[in-house]
Design a protein around this motif. Structure first.
Motif, PDB file in Angstrom:
ATOM      1  N   ARG A  67       0.824  -1.209   0.000  1.00 60.09           N
ATOM      2  CA  ARG A  67       0.000   0.000   0.000  1.00 60.09           C
ATOM      3  C   ARG A  67       0.865   1.268   0.000  1.00 60.09           C
ATOM      4  O   ARG A  67       0.835   2.066   0.938  1.00 60.09           O
ATOM      5  CB  ARG A  67      -0.965   0.024   1.190  1.00 60.09           C
ATOM      6  N   PRO A  68       1.640   1.461  -1.041  1.00 58.36           N
ATOM      7  CA  PRO A  68       2.499   2.653  -1.119  1.00 58.36           C
ATOM      8  C   PRO A  68       1.676   3.915  -1.317  1.00 58.36           C
ATOM      9  O   PRO A  68       0.496   3.864  -1.686  1.00 58.36           O
ATOM     10  CB  PRO A  68       3.360   2.362  -2.357  1.00 58.36           C
ATOM     11  N   LYS A  69       2.331   5.044  -1.100  1.00 63.68           N
ATOM     12  CA  LYS A  69       1.692   6.330  -1.363  1.00 63.68           C
ATOM     13  C   LYS A  69       1.950   6.813  -2.794  1.00 63.68           C
ATOM     14  O   LYS A  69       1.133   7.549  -3.353  1.00 63.68           O
ATOM     15  CB  LYS A  69       2.220   7.395  -0.387  1.00 63.68           C
ATOM     16  N   PHE A  70       3.084   6.401  -3.351  1.00 61.84           N
ATOM     17  CA  PHE A  70       3.531   6.938  -4.636  1.00 61.84           C
ATOM     18  C   PHE A  70       4.019   5.812  -5.534  1.00 61.84           C
ATOM     19  O   PHE A  70       4.741   4.916  -5.077  1.00 61.84           O
ATOM     20  CB  PHE A  70       4.660   7.944  -4.395  1.00 61.84           C
ATOM     21  N   ILE A  71       3.617   5.844  -6.825  1.00 68.52           N
ATOM     22  CA  ILE A  71       4.062   4.836  -7.786  1.00 68.52           C
ATOM     23  C   ILE A  71       4.510   5.533  -9.066  1.00 68.52           C
ATOM     24  O   ILE A  71       3.846   6.449  -9.566  1.00 68.52           O
ATOM     25  CB  ILE A  71       2.945   3.829  -8.110  1.00 68.52           C
ATOM     26  N   VAL A  72       5.641   5.073  -9.592  1.00 70.31           N
ATOM     27  CA  VAL A  72       6.091   5.469 -10.927  1.00 70.31           C
ATOM     28  C   VAL A  72       5.621   4.403 -11.905  1.00 70.31           C
ATOM     29  O   VAL A  72       5.992   3.230 -11.774  1.00 70.31           O
ATOM     30  CB  VAL A  72       7.628   5.604 -10.989  1.00 70.31           C
ATOM     31  N   TRP A  73       4.774   4.794 -12.849  1.00 68.29           N
ATOM     32  CA  TRP A  73       4.366   3.900 -13.926  1.00 68.29           C
ATOM     33  C   TRP A  73       5.285   4.196 -15.119  1.00 68.29           C
ATOM     34  O   TRP A  73       5.114   5.211 -15.790  1.00 68.29           O
ATOM     35  CB  TRP A  73       2.912   4.124 -14.335  1.00 68.29           C
ATOM     36  N   ASP A  74       6.241   3.342 -15.384  1.00 65.31           N
ATOM     37  CA  ASP A  74       7.222   3.593 -16.434  1.00 65.31           C
ATOM     38  C   ASP A  74       6.804   2.880 -17.721  1.00 65.31           C
ATOM     39  O   ASP A  74       7.065   1.693 -17.902  1.00 65.31           O
ATOM     40  CB  ASP A  74       8.609   3.114 -15.989  1.00 65.31           C
ATOM     41  N   GLU A  75       6.129   3.598 -18.609  1.00 64.97           N
ATOM     42  CA  GLU A  75       5.638   3.031 -19.869  1.00 64.97           C
ATOM     43  C   GLU A  75       4.906   1.712 -19.610  1.00 64.97           C
ATOM     44  O   GLU A  75       5.219   0.676 -20.227  1.00 64.97           O
ATOM     45  CB  GLU A  75       6.807   2.805 -20.839  1.00 64.97           C
ATOM     46  N   PRO A  76       3.904   1.693 -18.727  1.00 72.17           N
ATOM     47  CA  PRO A  76       3.321   0.416 -18.312  1.00 72.17           C
ATOM     48  C   PRO A  76       2.491  -0.280 -19.376  1.00 72.17           C
ATOM     49  O   PRO A  76       2.160  -1.460 -19.214  1.00 72.17           O
ATOM     50  CB  PRO A  76       2.452   0.806 -17.115  1.00 72.17           C
ATOM     51  N   VAL A  77       2.116   0.417 -20.456  1.00 73.32           N
ATOM     52  CA  VAL A  77       1.284  -0.229 -21.472  1.00 73.32           C
ATOM     53  C   VAL A  77       1.920  -0.210 -22.863  1.00 73.32           C
ATOM     54  O   VAL A  77       1.348  -0.744 -23.811  1.00 73.32           O
ATOM     55  CB  VAL A  77      -0.117   0.425 -21.553  1.00 73.32           C
ATOM     56  N   SER A  78       3.101   0.375 -23.004  1.00 73.65           N
ATOM     57  CA  SER A  78       3.683   0.543 -24.342  1.00 73.65           C
ATOM     58  C   SER A  78       4.062  -0.787 -24.990  1.00 73.65           C
ATOM     59  O   SER A  78       4.117  -0.891 -26.213  1.00 73.65           O
ATOM     60  CB  SER A  78       4.904   1.454 -24.279  1.00 73.65           C
ATOM     61  N   ALA A  79       4.341  -1.826 -24.185  1.00 68.94           N
ATOM     62  CA  ALA A  79       4.737  -3.122 -24.739  1.00 68.94           C
ATOM     63  C   ALA A  79       3.549  -4.057 -24.929  1.00 68.94           C
ATOM     64  O   ALA A  79       3.729  -5.215 -25.304  1.00 68.94           O
ATOM     65  CB  ALA A  79       5.767  -3.784 -23.817  1.00 68.94           C
ATOM     66  N   LEU A  80       2.339  -3.549 -24.690  1.00 67.42           N
ATOM     67  CA  LEU A  80       1.144  -4.390 -24.752  1.00 67.42           C
ATOM     68  C   LEU A  80       0.353  -4.126 -26.024  1.00 67.42           C
ATOM     69  O   LEU A  80       0.418  -3.039 -26.608  1.00 67.42           O
ATOM     70  CB  LEU A  80       0.256  -4.129 -23.527  1.00 67.42           C
ATOM     71  N   ASP A  81      -0.430  -5.117 -26.428  1.00 64.62           N
ATOM     72  CA  ASP A  81      -1.339  -4.929 -27.556  1.00 64.62           C
ATOM     73  C   ASP A  81      -2.336  -3.825 -27.239  1.00 64.62           C
ATOM     74  O   ASP A  81      -2.734  -3.629 -26.080  1.00 64.62           O
ATOM     75  CB  ASP A  81      -2.100  -6.224 -27.846  1.00 64.62           C
ATOM     76  N   VAL A  82      -2.778  -3.145 -28.289  1.00 62.24           N
ATOM     77  CA  VAL A  82      -3.724  -2.042 -28.108  1.00 62.24           C
ATOM     78  C   VAL A  82      -4.990  -2.519 -27.410  1.00 62.24           C
ATOM     79  O   VAL A  82      -5.571  -1.815 -26.583  1.00 62.24           O
ATOM     80  CB  VAL A  82      -4.068  -1.404 -29.469  1.00 62.24           C
ATOM     81  N   CYS A 121       0.855   9.503  -8.468  1.00 58.14           N
ATOM     82  CA  CYS A 121       1.551   8.769  -9.523  1.00 58.14           C
ATOM     83  C   CYS A 121       2.331   9.680 -10.462  1.00 58.14           C
ATOM     84  O   CYS A 121       1.927  10.816 -10.732  1.00 58.14           O
ATOM     85  CB  CYS A 121       0.549   7.966 -10.361  1.00 58.14           C
ATOM     86  N   LEU A 122       3.440   9.140 -10.961  1.00 57.33           N
ATOM     87  CA  LEU A 122       4.167   9.704 -12.089  1.00 57.33           C
ATOM     88  C   LEU A 122       4.013   8.708 -13.228  1.00 57.33           C
ATOM     89  O   LEU A 122       4.497   7.583 -13.149  1.00 57.33           O
ATOM     90  CB  LEU A 122       5.639   9.905 -11.757  1.00 57.33           C
ATOM     91  N   PHE A 123       3.324   9.127 -14.295  1.00 55.59           N
ATOM     92  CA  PHE A 123       3.043   8.239 -15.417  1.00 55.59           C
ATOM     93  C   PHE A 123       3.942   8.634 -16.580  1.00 55.59           C
ATOM     94  O   PHE A 123       3.782   9.716 -17.161  1.00 55.59           O
ATOM     95  CB  PHE A 123       1.573   8.324 -15.825  1.00 55.59           C
ATOM     96  N   ILE A 124       4.897   7.780 -16.922  1.00 51.37           N
ATOM     97  CA  ILE A 124       5.886   8.067 -17.955  1.00 51.37           C
ATOM     98  C   ILE A 124       5.467   7.389 -19.255  1.00 51.37           C
ATOM     99  O   ILE A 124       5.154   6.197 -19.271  1.00 51.37           O
ATOM    100  CB  ILE A 124       7.269   7.554 -17.524  1.00 51.37           C
TER     101      ILE A 124
END
Length: 342
Positions: A180-195, A216-219
């Motif tokens: 249960r963190p307070k902060f998450i970095v999403w580093d290109e979490p969907v770029s390698a997935l099918d549309v 969140c920081l969404f990259i």
């Protein structure tokens, strides 16, 4: 955290003049390579419970920013305040506490999971490392996490190679939210997935943020994806932020030529007048030998002698909305010309 009292009126994360440099690899028979300023004076805040989208072309330094915030990459200067606590100067004894409250989900769904460990062991790992659960309680926690991210409890017995890319990313998400963190970095979490899978994962991320109150920081390099998950958006070019604004204002009225060009390249965006005709010229300059003045000027159709001589500061302009900052000498002129063109 132990050394800073929580203040709900301030941003959860404050980044000030963050700098990261690398030594370029030496080629055979040559002197050592030059200095790469991967992150060159980046500053921003992220308010509690909100998402900042960090967007730019590949190699602009956005992933390095995320890793530097979490102390996964050494920094050359700057300050990162998490809930008022200075992350970059934290002693080793405090890093464990930071790891519980600051997490990351990586782009590579295969490389981020150990192929020799089952899904259940992977998701249970944070509990074991921080000694927060064991035995039956640990098994129940793992099953609950898997179901929360859209998997089944029986998937705990499977290995990463038995899962699809979307399922592996769900495992990575389950591991990240385990404590249960307070902060998450999403580093290109969907770029390698099918549309077809991307929208399901993005919906999951939004639900988790709402239910857990995540910051969140969404990259991403994809402006269309960033639009759906971000409250604010920062545009990065060659190690620097060139524009930052609330998401609706940035998409309605981008004010930096680089942002405008990125917007014009997104299907369905930037179809009003001159903006969809704005195209980038040439390639991204080498970060080892960046251009003088504004680093974007070699590719900018609005560049002047001032741009070539002097680097613009990221600052507010009177004609922009509150919180909208642009690093461009001609932001006002460009914005006005865009308005007239419409």
């Amino acid at each position: 955290m132990t050394d800073a009292s929580s203040d709900n009126t301030r941003a959860l994360l404050e980044v000030r003049d963050l700098r990261v440099v690398f030594r370029a690899p030496r080629r055979f028979g040559q002197r050592p390579g030059g200095i790469v300023r991967a992150v060159d004076g980046v500053s921003f805040d992220i308010d509690r419970g909100t998402t900042l989208g960090l967007v730019g072309e590949s190699g602009c330094g956005k992933t390095t920013v995320g890793r530097a915030i979490l102390r996964l990459t050494d920094t050359a200067g700057g300050q990162v305040l998490f809930d008022g606590f200075d992350v970059l100067t934290a002693p080793g004894a405090e890093i464990g506490r930071l790891r519980r409250e600051m997490q990351i989900v990586f782009q590579d769904t295969s490389g981020s999971l150990n192929p020799r460990l089952t899904v259940g062991w992977t998701v249970a790992e944070p509990f074991r490392l921080h000694r927060m659960a064991r035995g039956r309680e640990l098994g129940e926690s793992v099953a609950e996490l898997l179901e929360r991210v859209g998997l089944r409890a029986v998937d705990a017995h499977r290995y990463p190679h038995e899962l699809s890319g979307g399922q592996r990313q769900r495992v990575g998400i389950a591991r990240a939210i385990a404590l249960r963190p307070k902060f998450i970095v999403w580093d290109e979490p969907v770029s390698a997935l099918d549309v077809s899978i991307q929208s399901a994962i993005l919906n999951l991320l939004r639900d988790l943020q709402r239910d857990m109150g995540l910051t969140c920081l969404f990259i991403s390099h994809n402006l269309a994806v960033v639009r759906h998950v971000s409250d604010r958006v920062a545009v990065m070019y060659l190690g620097r932020i060139v524009e930052i604004s609330d998401a609706p204002d940035l998409y309605a009225s981008p004010s930096h030529p680089y942002t405008m060009a990125l917007m014009a390249a997104v299907p369905g965006e930037g179809r009003d007048g001159s903006r969809d005709r704005l195209a980038l010229r040439g390639d991204v300059p080498s970060p080892i030998d960046p251009p003088s003045g504004c680093v974007f000027h070699p590719r900018c159709p609005f560049a002047s002698n001032e741009c070539r001589r002097e680097a613009p500061l990221l600052e507010h302009y009177a004609h922009l909305s509150p919180g909208h900052q642009v690093a461009c000498h001609h932001a006002m002129t460009i914005r006005l010309s865009e308005a007239v063109g419409r």
